[in-house]
Design a protein around this motif. Structure first.
Motif, PDB file in Angstrom:
ATOM      1  N   VAL A 163      26.744  40.465  34.984  1.00 19.99           N
ATOM      2  CA  VAL A 163      28.013  38.906  35.678  1.00 19.99           C
ATOM      3  C   VAL A 163      28.665  39.778  36.986  1.00 19.99           C
ATOM      4  N   ALA A 164      28.445  38.915  38.213  1.00 17.96           N
ATOM      5  CA  ALA A 164      29.540  39.523  39.162  1.00 17.96           C
ATOM      6  C   ALA A 164      29.888  38.327  38.863  1.00 17.96           C
ATOM      7  N   LEU A 165      31.681  38.405  38.992  1.00 18.46           N
ATOM      8  CA  LEU A 165      32.296  36.875  39.763  1.00 18.46           C
ATOM      9  C   LEU A 165      33.112  36.888  40.300  1.00 18.46           C
ATOM     10  N   ALA A 166      33.921  36.522  40.650  1.00 18.64           N
ATOM     11  CA  ALA A 166      34.428  36.465  42.576  1.00 18.64           C
ATOM     12  C   ALA A 166      35.330  34.721  42.893  1.00 18.64           C
ATOM     13  N   CYS A 167      36.398  34.885  43.002  1.00 18.28           N
ATOM     14  CA  CYS A 167      37.034  33.704  43.893  1.00 18.28           C
ATOM     15  C   CYS A 167      38.178  33.636  45.146  1.00 18.28           C
ATOM     16  N   HIS A 168      38.079  33.325  45.051  1.00 14.51           N
ATOM     17  CA  HIS A 168      38.323  32.996  46.370  1.00 14.51           C
ATOM     18  C   HIS A 168      39.568  33.729  47.361  1.00 14.51           C
ATOM     19  N   VAL A 169      39.452  34.202  48.396  1.00 10.73           N
ATOM     20  CA  VAL A 169      41.013  35.156  49.477  1.00 10.73           C
ATOM     21  C   VAL A 169      42.482  34.439  48.663  1.00 10.73           C
ATOM     22  N   SER A 170      43.717  35.122  49.020  1.00 11.63           N
ATOM     23  CA  SER A 170      44.815  35.188  48.313  1.00 11.63           C
ATOM     24  C   SER A 170      45.107  34.107  46.940  1.00 11.63           C
ATOM     25  N   PRO A 171      44.374  34.768  46.305  1.00 14.14           N
ATOM     26  CA  PRO A 171      44.414  33.417  44.882  1.00 14.14           C
ATOM     27  C   PRO A 171      44.767  33.014  43.921  1.00 14.14           C
ATOM     28  N   ASP A 172      45.074  31.750  43.955  1.00 11.49           N
ATOM     29  CA  ASP A 172      45.753  31.328  43.563  1.00 11.49           C
ATOM     30  C   ASP A 172      45.597  31.224  41.590  1.00 11.49           C
ATOM     31  N   GLY A 173      46.950  30.811  40.956  1.00 14.34           N
ATOM     32  CA  GLY A 173      46.230  30.547  39.395  1.00 14.34           C
ATOM     33  C   GLY A 173      45.265  29.603  39.045  1.00 14.34           C
ATOM     34  N   ASP A 174      44.636  29.164  40.077  1.00 17.65           N
ATOM     35  CA  ASP A 174      43.338  28.326  39.166  1.00 17.65           C
ATOM     36  C   ASP A 174      42.527  29.137  39.264  1.00 17.65           C
ATOM     37  N   ALA A 175      42.264  29.672  40.566  1.00 13.49           N
ATOM     38  CA  ALA A 175      41.311  30.561  40.991  1.00 13.49           C
ATOM     39  C   ALA A 175      41.131  32.175  40.384  1.00 13.49           C
ATOM     40  N   LEU A 176      42.136  32.376  40.122  1.00 16.32           N
ATOM     41  CA  LEU A 176      42.070  33.856  39.806  1.00 16.32           C
ATOM     42  C   LEU A 176      41.647  33.646  38.360  1.00 16.32           C
ATOM     43  N   GLY A 177      42.617  32.936  37.309  1.00 18.48           N
ATOM     44  CA  GLY A 177      42.615  32.160  35.845  1.00 18.48           C
ATOM     45  C   GLY A 177      41.463  31.694  35.675  1.00 18.48           C
ATOM     46  N   SER A 178      40.785  30.764  36.249  1.00 17.51           N
ATOM     47  CA  SER A 178      39.360  30.533  35.074  1.00 17.51           C
ATOM     48  C   SER A 178      38.695  31.999  35.608  1.00 17.51           C
ATOM     49  N   MET A 179      38.685  32.424  36.855  1.00 17.65           N
ATOM     50  CA  MET A 179      37.451  33.266  36.815  1.00 17.65           C
ATOM     51  C   MET A 179      38.176  34.588  36.117  1.00 17.65           C
TER      52      MET A 179
END
Length: 355
Positions: free
Chosen positions: A52-68
Motif C-alpha cells: 500500500v502506497a501512502l501519500a499526503c500533501h506537500v509541506s505536511p502539517d500534523g494532520d496530513a503526516l500524522g494521519s498517514m
C-alpha cells in the motif's frame, strides 16, 4: 479518474464502545458523508493488497503526516508492505513533526512506486496538492482519497471524504478500526497530532463532542499530551523570532483586513526553512480590528504560499478556491505566482463589500 458514488449510509461503529453525541445517539467518525459502498471497497482493496502506497500533501502539517503515519503503522502491523511520502522537491519532515513515530516508513518521491496498485492519500483536497506525487497518483490503479476539506475536488477512484470531520485523523481512526486494528501509543500519538493541529488545540469551530471523545480514546493509550503540545507549539529557533519581527514590521491593517509577507531573503538571513514560518498567521490573526488575516510566504522556488484566516464571517475556502486553492471556511490557502501587490489585489476583489 472519477470519484466513488457515496450512498449516504451511516458508517459502522469503531471497535469498542461507540462515541455518543450529547443527546445520547451514536456519533461516529466518518458517519456523516461517507457511505458503506465506499468503505467496503476500500477495505476490500487494502485486504487484498500486498503493498500500500501512502501519500499526503506537500509541506505536511500534523494532520496530513500524522494521519498517514498512523495508518501506515497499522498496515505494517497487519503484514503489508508500506511506503509513505509527500511530494516536496526538497524532501524533509518539518522540524515540528520530527517527534512523530513511524517515520521509517517514509521515502523520498524518487523512491515512491511509479504506478502503485493501491495508493491512499491523506488531507489533500486536490491532485495538485500531492506535488511531485501527482504523477504517481495519475498512474495508480486505485487512488483512495481520505480528506475532510469542503473544497475537495473529488479526484481519485474512491472518496472517503467528510467535510464534517474535525480532521483527516478522524477518518484515519475510522479506517484503522474498520480494518480490525487498534490503538497503541505510537498510533495514537500520530492521530492526536492530527486532531489537535486541525482543531487548533480544540479552539476552532470544528471541535465537536466526538472530537473530544476521540481525544479521550487516544489519551487513554498513555500518550503525553504535554510533550506533543510542546513539540507542536512551544518550540522555535531563534531565527524565527527575527523573521517574525520582520513580518510584523510590514503588517498592514486596512478595513477589517490585516496582512503581511515573508520573503526568501528574510528566511535565508537566519537559515530558516520555509516550514518554520507557517505559524506567523496565528500571530497576525489575533488582531481585534480584523476579520480576515493573510500572510504571504515566499517558498524556495519563488512562489507565494498564501495562508488566510477568518473569524467566521467570511468564507475563506470559497475565496481561496477561486484563486486555485482551498481549505476550510475559517482557514484556507492558495499558491500565487504574481507579485505581493497583485496577489493582495486579487484577494481584496473577492472579499465581501461592507455596507
Amino acid at each position: 479518474m472519477t470519484p466513488d458514488v457515496r450512498d449516504g449510509a451511516r458508517g459502522r461503529p469503531s471497535r469498542g464502545a461507540p462515541a455518543r453525541a450529547l443527546d445520547g445517539t451514536a456519533e461516529r467518525p466518518g458517519d456523516q458523508a461517507v457511505g458503506e459502498t465506499a468503505w467496503t471497497r476500500v477495505l476490500s482493496l487494502v485486504r487484498q493488497a500486498d503493498e500500500v502506497a501512502l501519500a499526503c500533501h506537500v509541506s505536511p502539517d500534523g494532520d496530513a503526516l500524522g494521519s498517514m503515519l498512523a495508518v501506515g503503522l497499522v498496515l505494517r502491523s497487519m503484514g503489508k508492505r508500506v511506503v509513505a511520502s509527500f511530494g516536496d522537491r526538497t524532501f524533509s519532515v518539518p522540524r515540528l513533526l520530527r517527534f512523530l513515530p513511524g517515520q521509517d516508513l517514509l521515502v523520498p518521491p524518487a523512491d515512491y512506486p511509479a504506478e502503485p496498485a493501491l495508493m491512499i492519500t491523506f488531507d489533500s483536497s486536490t491532485l495538485d496538492r500531492l506535488g511531485l506525487l501527482a504523477v504517481n497518483a495519475g498512474k495508480a490503479r486505485e487512488v483512495v482519497v481520505m480528506d475532510h476539506h469542503p473544497s475537495n475536488t473529488g479526484f481519485g477512484t474512491i472518496g472517503i471524504i467528510d467535510p464534517g470531520a474535525a480532521a483527516t485523523a478522524v477518518l484515519a481512526e475510522q479506517l484503522i478500526y474498520r480494518l480490525g486494528g487498534g490503538l497503541d501509543r505510537d498510533v495514537a500519538t500520530c492521530l492526536y497530532a492530527g486532531l489537535v493541529t486541525d482543531t487548533g488545540s480544540f479552539r476552532h469551530t470544528s471541535t465537536t463532542a466526538s472530537a473530544h471523545e476521540m481525544a479521550a480514546r487516544l489519551v487513554a493509550t498513555g500518550l503525553r499530551t504535554d510533550e506533543i503540545a510542546r513539540e507542536l507549539w512551544d518550540r522555535s529557533p531563534f531565527g524565527y523570532l527575527k523573521v517574525l519581527g520582520a513580518a510584523l514590521e510590514r503588517v498592514v491593517l486596512e478595513d477589517g483586513l490585516i496582512w503581511t509577507y515573508v520573503t526568501r531573503l528574510d528566511r535565508a538571513a537566519y537559515g530558516l526553512p520555509y516550514a518554520e514560518v507557517e505559524a506567523i498567521i496565528d500571530v497576525v490573526r489575533r488582531t481585534d480590528e480584523a476579520e480576515v488575516a493573510v500572510v504571504l510566504k515566499e517558498d524556495d522556488l519563488g512562489a507565494w504560499q498564501v495562508s488566510t484566516r477568518s473569524k467566521g464571517a467570511v468564507d475563506m475556502a470559497a475565496i481561496c478556491a477561486a484563486l486555485g486553492g482551498g481549505g476550510h471556511r475559517s482557514a484556507a490557502g492558495f499558491t500565487s505566482h504574481e507579485s505581493v501587490e497583485a496577489t493582495m489585489d486579487n484577494i481584496r476583489a473577492l472579499l465581501p463589500r461592507k455596507a
